[in-house]
Design a protein around this motif. Structure first.
Motif, PDB file in Angstrom:
ATOM      1  N   GLY A  64       0.820  -1.211   0.000  1.00 31.76           N
ATOM      2  CA  GLY A  64       0.000   0.000   0.000  1.00 31.76           C
ATOM      3  C   GLY A  64       0.848   1.251   0.000  1.00 31.76           C
ATOM      4  N   SER A  65       0.192   2.381  -0.166  1.00 31.54           N
ATOM      5  CA  SER A  65       0.885   3.662  -0.280  1.00 31.54           C
ATOM      6  C   SER A  65       1.544   4.051   1.037  1.00 31.54           C
ATOM      7  N   SER A  66       2.719   4.673   0.923  1.00 35.83           N
ATOM      8  CA  SER A  66       3.433   5.159   2.101  1.00 35.83           C
ATOM      9  C   SER A  66       4.147   6.452   1.752  1.00 35.83           C
ATOM     10  N   ASP A  67       4.408   7.222   2.781  1.00 35.51           N
ATOM     11  CA  ASP A  67       5.073   8.514   2.627  1.00 35.51           C
ATOM     12  C   ASP A  67       6.026   8.665   3.803  1.00 35.51           C
ATOM     13  N   SER A  68       7.329   8.544   3.551  1.00 32.51           N
ATOM     14  CA  SER A  68       8.316   8.511   4.627  1.00 32.51           C
ATOM     15  C   SER A  68       9.390   9.558   4.380  1.00 32.51           C
ATOM     16  N   GLU A  69       9.816  10.221   5.449  1.00 33.63           N
ATOM     17  CA  GLU A  69      10.913  11.181   5.355  1.00 33.63           C
ATOM     18  C   GLU A  69      11.892  10.916   6.498  1.00 33.63           C
ATOM     19  N   LEU A  70      13.121  10.551   6.165  1.00 33.58           N
ATOM     20  CA  LEU A  70      14.123  10.190   7.166  1.00 33.58           C
ATOM     21  C   LEU A  70      15.388  11.018   6.990  1.00 33.58           C
ATOM     22  N   ILE A  71      16.005  11.375   8.118  1.00 32.36           N
ATOM     23  CA  ILE A  71      17.267  12.110   8.113  1.00 32.36           C
ATOM     24  C   ILE A  71      18.390  11.206   7.606  1.00 32.36           C
ATOM     25  N   ILE A  72      19.271  11.756   6.771  1.00 32.95           N
ATOM     26  CA  ILE A  72      20.360  10.966   6.185  1.00 32.95           C
ATOM     27  C   ILE A  72      21.740  11.484   6.572  1.00 32.95           C
ATOM     28  N   ASN A  73      21.820  12.475   7.452  1.00 33.28           N
ATOM     29  CA  ASN A  73      23.110  13.095   7.757  1.00 33.28           C
ATOM     30  C   ASN A  73      24.171  12.118   8.215  1.00 33.28           C
ATOM     31  N   ASP A  74      23.821  11.144   9.042  1.00 34.10           N
ATOM     32  CA  ASP A  74      24.847  10.260   9.588  1.00 34.10           C
ATOM     33  C   ASP A  74      25.376   9.271   8.546  1.00 34.10           C
ATOM     34  N   LEU A  75      24.732   9.218   7.381  1.00 32.30           N
ATOM     35  CA  LEU A  75      25.222   8.389   6.282  1.00 32.30           C
ATOM     36  C   LEU A  75      25.973   9.214   5.240  1.00 32.30           C
ATOM     37  N   ILE A  76      26.018  10.526   5.442  1.00 38.60           N
ATOM     38  CA  ILE A  76      26.826  11.420   4.610  1.00 38.60           C
ATOM     39  C   ILE A  76      28.121  11.659   5.362  1.00 38.60           C
ATOM     40  N   LEU A  77      29.187  11.016   4.938  1.00 39.05           N
ATOM     41  CA  LEU A  77      30.430  11.040   5.699  1.00 39.05           C
ATOM     42  C   LEU A  77      31.251  12.304   5.464  1.00 39.05           C
TER      43      LEU A  77
END
Length: 295
Positions: free
Chosen positions: A67-80
């Motif tokens: 089903g439909s989903s809408d997610s927003e997650l922080i990515i800073n700790d994966l940007i080295l």
């Protein structure tokens, strides 16, 4: 849905079968260099299908719900560090389907947002769209679709990099699995006893790197400590046995973790009110070194 990026309380917010391995270089919607001192970056995914998302070969999210989903997650700790970053998406068919249909392809949108002023702008939802990605229709039915994009990001920090850690895929997998499981069991015992000092020692590198990437001040660090205290206290005596897990490799083989078939950590505590998950990612910094938590 796997929210594995247990970043911090204040910011809570492979399958390697490819339809297209082409790396598309995207031009930003605006110049990402016009930024303030503390930019927070997020990936927003809008999808009508299950999917997996990765930043720089590290898992960000595994959402296997139909089903439909809408997610927003922080990515800073994966940007080295500043410069080129990689986004990968794996789009899966919905339950009952063997292939990804055109509707699922057309509906998928991935967006990178920047919050210029750290935590304050994040709380106030003051963001700027800087990249947007869409899938091209392959015009053939596929059991899954994998696509990668390269994009540029500027950050005012450098994090501890695992690119020079040991490639764990080259090690004996049975021995490595035993070492990883032993590590998980050791951590489980610490959590089960509520040994905060030992827990924080194990998590020291991870926490310091995440705090740096999110510009945490003393007040936010204290909030995170209170969250950890609360989580540990509720986990005492409630850790569940490790079971139904697979060993998974990320970071080009230099990161290893355990996941169940839902992509979630098998290390968790459970009481009558809630489940308290503990996701860890391990690396070996140099030959013959013991595994360490890096995220």
């Amino acid at each position: 849905m796997n929210k594995t990026m247990s970043i911090i309380f204040a910011f809570l917010l492979l399958i390697n079968i490819s339809c297209s391995k082409a790396q598309d270089k995207l031009k930003p919607i605006i110049n990402s260099k016009t930024m303030n001192e503390q930019p927070i970056y997020t990936l927003k995914v809008t999808s009508s299908n299950p999917y997996e998302s990765y930043i720089n070969n590290m898992v960000l999210e595994k959402d296997y719900l139909t089903g439909s989903s809408d997610s927003e997650l922080i990515i800073n700790d994966l940007i080295l560090k500043s410069g080129k970053q990689k986004l990968q998406i794996v789009l899966l068919p919905n339950d009952g389907n063997k292939t990804v249909d055109k509707l699922g392809i057309d509906y998928l949108t991935l967006s990178i947002y920047r919050y210029n002023n750290g935590y304050s702008s994040y709380v106030e939802r003051k963001s700027t769209l800087i990249y947007e990605f869409k899938l091209d229709d392959p015009h053939v039915e596929m059991p899954l679709i994998t696509k990668e994009w390269i994009f540029n990001i500027d950050v005012p920090y450098k994090l501890k990099n695992w690119e020079h850690s040991i490639d764990l895929r080259k090690e004996d997998e049975d021995k490595l699995l035993k070492e990883v499981v032993d590590y998980y069991n050791h951590l489980a015992n610490i959590i089960n006893k509520g040994d905060k000092k030992s827990f924080l020692t194990i998590m020291k590198v991870k926490n310091s790197e995440v705090f740096k990437s999110l510009y945490n001040d003393a007040e936010l660090i204290k909030e995170d400590e209170r969250y950890i205290d609360n989580k540990l206290s509720k986990s005492i005596g409630n850790i569940q046995p490790l079971e139904n897990y697979n060993i998974m490799y990320y970071g080009n083989g230099r990161i290893v973790t355990l996941e169940d078939k839902k992509g979630e950590t098998p290390l968790f505590a459970e009481d009558k009110n809630d489940i308290y998950s503990y996701q860890i990612y391990l690396h070996r910094p140099y030959p013959n070194a013991p595994l360490e938590v890096i995220r």
